[in-house]
Motif scaffolding. Structure first.
Motif, PDB file in Angstrom:
ATOM      1  N   ALA A  54       5.559   0.954  -5.122  1.00  0.00           N
ATOM      2  CA  ALA A  54       4.436   1.049  -6.062  1.00  0.00           C
ATOM      3  C   ALA A  54       3.287   1.845  -5.454  1.00  0.00           C
ATOM      4  O   ALA A  54       2.679   2.687  -6.116  1.00  0.00           O
ATOM      5  N   ILE A  55       2.984   1.582  -4.177  1.00  0.00           N
ATOM      6  CA  ILE A  55       1.898   2.292  -3.499  1.00  0.00           C
ATOM      7  C   ILE A  55       2.318   3.721  -3.170  1.00  0.00           C
ATOM      8  O   ILE A  55       1.551   4.676  -3.383  1.00  0.00           O
ATOM      9  N   LEU A  56       3.517   3.892  -2.644  1.00  0.00           N
ATOM     10  CA  LEU A  56       3.985   5.235  -2.298  1.00  0.00           C
ATOM     11  C   LEU A  56       3.959   6.152  -3.511  1.00  0.00           C
ATOM     12  O   LEU A  56       3.439   7.268  -3.453  1.00  0.00           O
ATOM     13  N   ASP A  57       4.506   5.684  -4.628  1.00  0.00           N
ATOM     14  CA  ASP A  57       4.557   6.513  -5.829  1.00  0.00           C
ATOM     15  C   ASP A  57       3.163   6.812  -6.358  1.00  0.00           C
ATOM     16  O   ASP A  57       2.842   7.958  -6.685  1.00  0.00           O
ATOM     17  N   ARG A  58       2.324   5.794  -6.453  1.00  0.00           N
ATOM     18  CA  ARG A  58       1.009   6.000  -7.065  1.00  0.00           C
ATOM     19  C   ARG A  58       0.128   6.919  -6.220  1.00  0.00           C
ATOM     20  O   ARG A  58      -0.633   7.726  -6.756  1.00  0.00           O
ATOM     21  N   TYR A  59       0.245   6.819  -4.895  1.00  0.00           N
ATOM     22  CA  TYR A  59      -0.590   7.673  -4.051  1.00  0.00           C
ATOM     23  C   TYR A  59      -0.073   9.103  -4.008  1.00  0.00           C
ATOM     24  O   TYR A  59      -0.857  10.054  -4.082  1.00  0.00           O
ATOM     25  N   GLN A 104       0.073   3.188   4.185  1.00  0.00           N
ATOM     26  CA  GLN A 104       0.089   2.516   2.883  1.00  0.00           C
ATOM     27  C   GLN A 104      -1.066   1.532   2.739  1.00  0.00           C
ATOM     28  O   GLN A 104      -1.634   1.391   1.655  1.00  0.00           O
ATOM     29  N   ALA A 105      -1.392   0.846   3.842  1.00  0.00           N
ATOM     30  CA  ALA A 105      -2.517  -0.092   3.791  1.00  0.00           C
ATOM     31  C   ALA A 105      -3.804   0.652   3.418  1.00  0.00           C
ATOM     32  O   ALA A 105      -4.591   0.172   2.582  1.00  0.00           O
ATOM     33  N   ARG A 106      -4.013   1.824   4.008  1.00  0.00           N
ATOM     34  CA  ARG A 106      -5.201   2.616   3.677  1.00  0.00           C
ATOM     35  C   ARG A 106      -5.136   3.120   2.242  1.00  0.00           C
ATOM     36  O   ARG A 106      -6.126   3.068   1.500  1.00  0.00           O
ATOM     37  N   TRP A 107      -3.967   3.627   1.848  1.00  0.00           N
ATOM     38  CA  TRP A 107      -3.813   4.155   0.498  1.00  0.00           C
ATOM     39  C   TRP A 107      -4.016   3.054  -0.545  1.00  0.00           C
ATOM     40  O   TRP A 107      -4.651   3.275  -1.575  1.00  0.00           O
ATOM     41  N   ALA A 108      -3.444   1.884  -0.277  1.00  0.00           N
ATOM     42  CA  ALA A 108      -3.549   0.777  -1.228  1.00  0.00           C
ATOM     43  C   ALA A 108      -5.005   0.384  -1.445  1.00  0.00           C
ATOM     44  O   ALA A 108      -5.435   0.141  -2.588  1.00  0.00           O
ATOM     45  N   ARG A 109      -5.772   0.330  -0.373  1.00  0.00           N
ATOM     46  CA  ARG A 109      -7.184  -0.041  -0.510  1.00  0.00           C
ATOM     47  C   ARG A 109      -7.956   1.055  -1.243  1.00  0.00           C
ATOM     48  O   ARG A 109      -8.838   0.762  -2.055  1.00  0.00           O
ATOM     49  N   GLU A 110      -7.624   2.302  -0.968  1.00  0.00           N
ATOM     50  CA  GLU A 110      -8.272   3.405  -1.669  1.00  0.00           C
ATOM     51  C   GLU A 110      -7.961   3.350  -3.164  1.00  0.00           C
ATOM     52  O   GLU A 110      -8.857   3.505  -4.004  1.00  0.00           O
ATOM     53  N   LEU A 111      -6.709   3.116  -3.504  1.00  0.00           N
ATOM     54  CA  LEU A 111      -6.322   3.031  -4.908  1.00  0.00           C
ATOM     55  C   LEU A 111      -6.984   1.832  -5.583  1.00  0.00           C
ATOM     56  O   LEU A 111      -7.399   1.910  -6.746  1.00  0.00           O
ATOM     57  N   HIS A 112      -7.083   0.732  -4.861  1.00  0.00           N
ATOM     58  CA  HIS A 112      -7.719  -0.464  -5.412  1.00  0.00           C
ATOM     59  C   HIS A 112      -9.195  -0.205  -5.697  1.00  0.00           C
ATOM     60  O   HIS A 112      -9.710  -0.589  -6.758  1.00  0.00           O
ATOM     61  N   ASP A 161      -5.633  -7.637  -0.987  1.00  0.00           N
ATOM     62  CA  ASP A 161      -5.350  -6.834   0.209  1.00  0.00           C
ATOM     63  C   ASP A 161      -3.901  -6.386   0.112  1.00  0.00           C
ATOM     64  O   ASP A 161      -3.187  -6.755  -0.818  1.00  0.00           O
ATOM     65  N   TRP A 162      -3.480  -5.605   1.073  1.00  0.00           N
ATOM     66  CA  TRP A 162      -2.091  -5.128   1.129  1.00  0.00           C
ATOM     67  C   TRP A 162      -1.640  -5.219   2.582  1.00  0.00           C
ATOM     68  O   TRP A 162      -2.423  -4.866   3.467  1.00  0.00           O
ATOM     69  N   PRO A 163      -0.410  -5.658   2.860  1.00  0.00           N
ATOM     70  CA  PRO A 163       0.688  -5.968   1.937  1.00  0.00           C
ATOM     71  C   PRO A 163       0.694  -7.399   1.415  1.00  0.00           C
ATOM     72  O   PRO A 163       1.547  -7.734   0.620  1.00  0.00           O
TER      73      PRO A 163
END
Length: 241
Positions: A134-139, A201-209, A229-231
């Motif tokens: 989900a994170i890989l695709d969205r980022y 991914q942790a950085r990307w997830a927080r940025e997307l959030h 938070d992620w994961p």
């Protein structure tokens, strides 16, 4: 550790079906752990819980098709299910297999809360590496329009859903397939060290959030303040002790 890229090594897929969507209060109904890829036959284990006295919401039953009565009659004790899931994931983590989880903060937080509920050792004692399609695709393709459920990602990346979605084993395998396809489509990601990719991914997830919260503020004048938070989402201090 093997020098082969992670796309040529086995992945460990993980998925849960649950009594509802509240990670603090709801429970595991079924859980699946699969070994997928790397030139090896796919292996899958699936557990069904007796819910530990909880009940499955009507909405959840409509999604995965399992009723409270079925779970209580056919399931194993919840503490045993939680313990065996953690053991299986920890064994794969010990072999440096990344754990592939679609929408990791939901499934991994749910598992962590169940561990705290039953006094089972945490998966994080094994320091797993997580890949979240989900994170890989969205980022990596953030401006693509349309929904991004697991079913949608399977269509987009041409991954077959064997038997339909909302079955934990089917979904765990599909998440691995989508993640592998992402690694093929984006060679830089496919060559990345999995430990580094976890942190990315942790950085990307927080940025997307934060991007989503900014959109909510602009659109509605308020944003979701639910802890995130992620994961996974750490429990508030004193919770689950």
């Amino acid at each position: 550790m093997s020098t082969l890229p992670w796309t040529r090594r086995p992945l460990c897929g993980f998925d849960l079906e649950t009594t509802g969507l509240n990670t603090a209060e709801d429970r595991i109904v079924t859980g699946s752990v699969v070994r997928w890829g790397g030139g090896l036959p796919t292996e899958a284990r699936t557990w069904r819980s007796d819910l530990g006295g909880a009940e499955i919401s009507a909405d959840a039953t409509r999604i995965h098709g399992i009723t409270t009565e079925q779970a209580r009659a056919e399931g194993d004790p919840a503490v045993v299910v939680v313990s065996q899931i953690v053991t299986a994931l920890s064994e794969y983590a010990a072999h440096a297999y990344p754990i592939v989880v679609m929408n990791a903060p939901f499934d991994l937080t749910m598992l962590e809360r169940e561990c705290a509920r039953y006094g089972v050792r945490s998966l994080w004692d094994a320091t797993p590496v997580v890949l979240d399609p989900a994170i890989l695709d969205r980022y990596l393709d953030r401006y693509r329009k349309g929904k991004r459920t697991l079913v949608d990602l399977c269509h987009h990346y041409n991954v077959k859903l064997e038997g339909g979605a909302h079955n934990s084993e089917v979904d765990a395998k599909a998440a691995c397939g989508v993640t592998w396809k992402i690694g093929q489509r984006y060679p830089r990601i496919g060559r990345e060290d999995i430990g580094e990719l976890h942190e990315m991914q942790a950085r990307w997830a927080r940025e997307l959030h934060e991007d989503r919260r900014a959109w909510q503020l602009e659109r509605f004048g308020e944003a979701d303040e639910t802890p995130w938070d992620w994961p996974f989402i750490p429990a508030p201090s004193g919770v689950g002790a």
